[in-house]
Write a protein that holds these residues in place. Structure first.
Motif, short mmCIF file in Angstrom:
data_model
loop_
_atom_site.label_atom_id
_atom_site.label_comp_id
_atom_site.label_asym_id
_atom_site.label_seq_id
_atom_site.Cartn_x
_atom_site.Cartn_y
_atom_site.Cartn_z
N ARG A 3 -11.77 -1.78 31.13
CA ARG A 3 -10.87 -3.08 31.69
C ARG A 3 -9.65 -2.66 32.28
NH1 ARG A 3 -13.49 -6.02 32.80
NH2 ARG A 3 -14.56 -6.86 30.94
N ASN A 6 -9.84 -2.49 36.04
CA ASN A 6 -9.87 -4.03 36.47
C ASN A 6 -8.52 -4.63 36.92
OD1 ASN A 6 -12.47 -3.95 34.78
ND2 ASN A 6 -13.04 -5.59 36.15
N LYS A 35 -15.52 -6.06 43.30
CA LYS A 35 -16.39 -6.57 42.23
C LYS A 35 -15.56 -6.41 40.80
CE LYS A 35 -20.84 -5.55 39.81
NZ LYS A 35 -20.14 -5.80 38.46
N GLN A 38 -13.80 -9.62 41.15
CA GLN A 38 -14.72 -10.80 40.69
C GLN A 38 -15.18 -11.09 39.32
OE1 GLN A 38 -16.05 -13.23 43.06
NE2 GLN A 38 -16.37 -14.20 41.05
N ASP A 39 -15.37 -9.48 38.66
CA ASP A 39 -15.60 -9.53 37.03
C ASP A 39 -14.14 -10.13 36.37
OD1 ASP A 39 -18.13 -8.68 37.78
OD2 ASP A 39 -17.55 -6.60 37.46
N GLU A 41 -12.22 -12.11 37.16
CA GLU A 41 -11.95 -13.61 37.53
C GLU A 41 -13.00 -14.52 36.87
OE1 GLU A 41 -9.85 -14.15 42.14
OE2 GLU A 41 -12.10 -13.86 41.73
N ASP A 42 -14.20 -13.72 36.80
CA ASP A 42 -15.16 -14.35 36.05
C ASP A 42 -14.98 -14.59 34.18
OD1 ASP A 42 -16.56 -14.84 38.31
OD2 ASP A 42 -18.16 -13.13 37.85
N GLU A 43 -14.46 -13.48 33.95
CA GLU A 43 -13.91 -13.21 32.52
C GLU A 43 -13.01 -14.26 32.18
OE1 GLU A 43 -12.45 -9.82 29.38
OE2 GLU A 43 -13.84 -9.37 30.97
N GLY A 45 -11.95 -17.07 34.03
CA GLY A 45 -12.39 -18.23 34.33
C GLY A 45 -11.38 -18.99 35.22
N THR A 46 -10.70 -18.06 36.03
CA THR A 46 -9.98 -18.88 37.11
C THR A 46 -9.78 -17.84 38.23
OG1 THR A 46 -7.49 -19.59 37.51
CG2 THR A 46 -7.97 -17.55 36.26
N ARG A 47 -9.49 -18.41 39.39
CA ARG A 47 -9.25 -17.69 40.61
C ARG A 47 -7.83 -16.94 40.71
NH1 ARG A 47 -11.58 -18.03 45.82
NH2 ARG A 47 -13.53 -18.60 44.44
#
Length: 308
Positions: A3, A6, A35, A38-39, A41-43, A45-47
């Motif tokens: 992590r 990221n 990627k 993106q991962d 942001e997905d985790e 839950g926000t841009r």
């Protein structure tokens, strides 16, 4: 620690606003950076980052998250370094930018000692007096003199440079010796300009703990320390300069210190990097070595200057 990559990728993109530059600094593919973001942001839950074909920008959440990321990265790296004393020696290539006179007169003569201590580090030293773009030009760290204004970078102070007011004997014979701040209004100075400072930067004088700014006439402006000193020696004006830069000239009389009781404040010198220097064993090793070197150089070689 996956992590952490990221978070690193996000901070690099946030600082450069360029996915390609971030990828190059992390030495991974641009698609991998995309990627990782993106991962993340997905985790969350926000841009975090707004992307378009023309520009990259941070969202309000991105700005807030960046500050937390830096703190988390620093803490994680600090934890990793807690038990690194007996680990493998620093290894790899380190690209560093240094002011020209520090590079030539202090660092270069001491390099055999550095490589005796760190034989597995390969140094790429760039000597320049211009303020480089640390991230854009691919530097791992830079050595900077003066107050640091870029809050996006980590800075480790490694010392201070005592500043002197200097002139040539020929200049003083022509214009007289300034004794007070008011006298300076009748004098001229050699200007120093760069992308971060214009040629008409005021002089600063500290007297009885109070700092004053004075603007003087400037006939010539330069962009390198060597030329700055050369113009002063030629009688083109007064200069404010680190003491180590003019030590020999003060001793041989080609320059003279003036207003020795009204110097400007000492200039901090720091190793600046995208992350805290302790986050990289190579940067930490270089910063430790340079800090000790600067202390020893100033203590052993600085002699009392000629004063007026």
């Amino acid at each position: 620690m996956d992590r952490l990559l990221n978070l690193r990728a996000f901070v690099r993109v946030a600082d450069t606003l360029n996915f390609s530059e971030a990828a190059a600094s992390l030495q991974i593919a641009r698609s991998s950076v995309s990627k990782l973001i993106q991962d993340l942001e997905d985790e969350l839950g926000t841009r975090l980052i707004q992307r378009s074909t023309r520009q990259v920008s941070l969202t309000p959440d991105g700005h807030a998250f960046r500050e937390r990321c830096i703190a988390l990265i620093c803490e994680a790296e600090s934890m990793q370094q807690m038990f690194a004393r007996d680990g493998p020696a620093p290894r790899g290539a380190l690209r560093v930018s240094l002011p020209s006179r520090i590079a030539h007169h202090i660092v270069a003569p001491a390099l055999p000692d550095f490589f005796a201590r760190y034989p597995d580090i390969e140094l790429d030293l760039v000597s320049t007096d211009r303020p480089v773009d640390l991230l854009g030009e691919g530097f791992d760290c830079v050595v900077r003199v003066g107050r640091q204004k870029d809050s996006n970078l980590m800075s480790r102070k490694i010392g201070e440079l005592e500043m002197l007011n200097c002139a040539s004997p020929a200049y003083l014979q022509r214009y007289g010796v300034p004794q007070t701040v008011d006298d300076l209004h009748r004098h001229i100075t050699v200007g120093y300009s760069s992308r971060r400072a214009s040629r008409d930067q005021p002089w600063t004088i500290v007297e009885n703990g109070v700092e004053s700014s004075i603007r003087m006439k400037c006939l010539v402006s330069v962009n390198s320390a060597e030329l700055f000193i050369a113009c002063c020696k030629a009688g083109m004006g007064l200069i404010q300069i680190p003491a180590y830069d003019v030590q020999l000239m003060l001793q041989d009389g080609s320059l003279v210190e003036v207003m020795s009781d009204q110097r400007t404040a000492a200039m901090p010198i720091a190793v600046v990097s995208p992350e805290r220097p302790s986050a990289s064993p190579m940067i930490s090793a270089f910063a430790d070595w340079l800090s000790t070197l600067m202390d020893e150089y100033m203590a052993e070689r600085f002699a009392g200057p000629s004063r007026t």
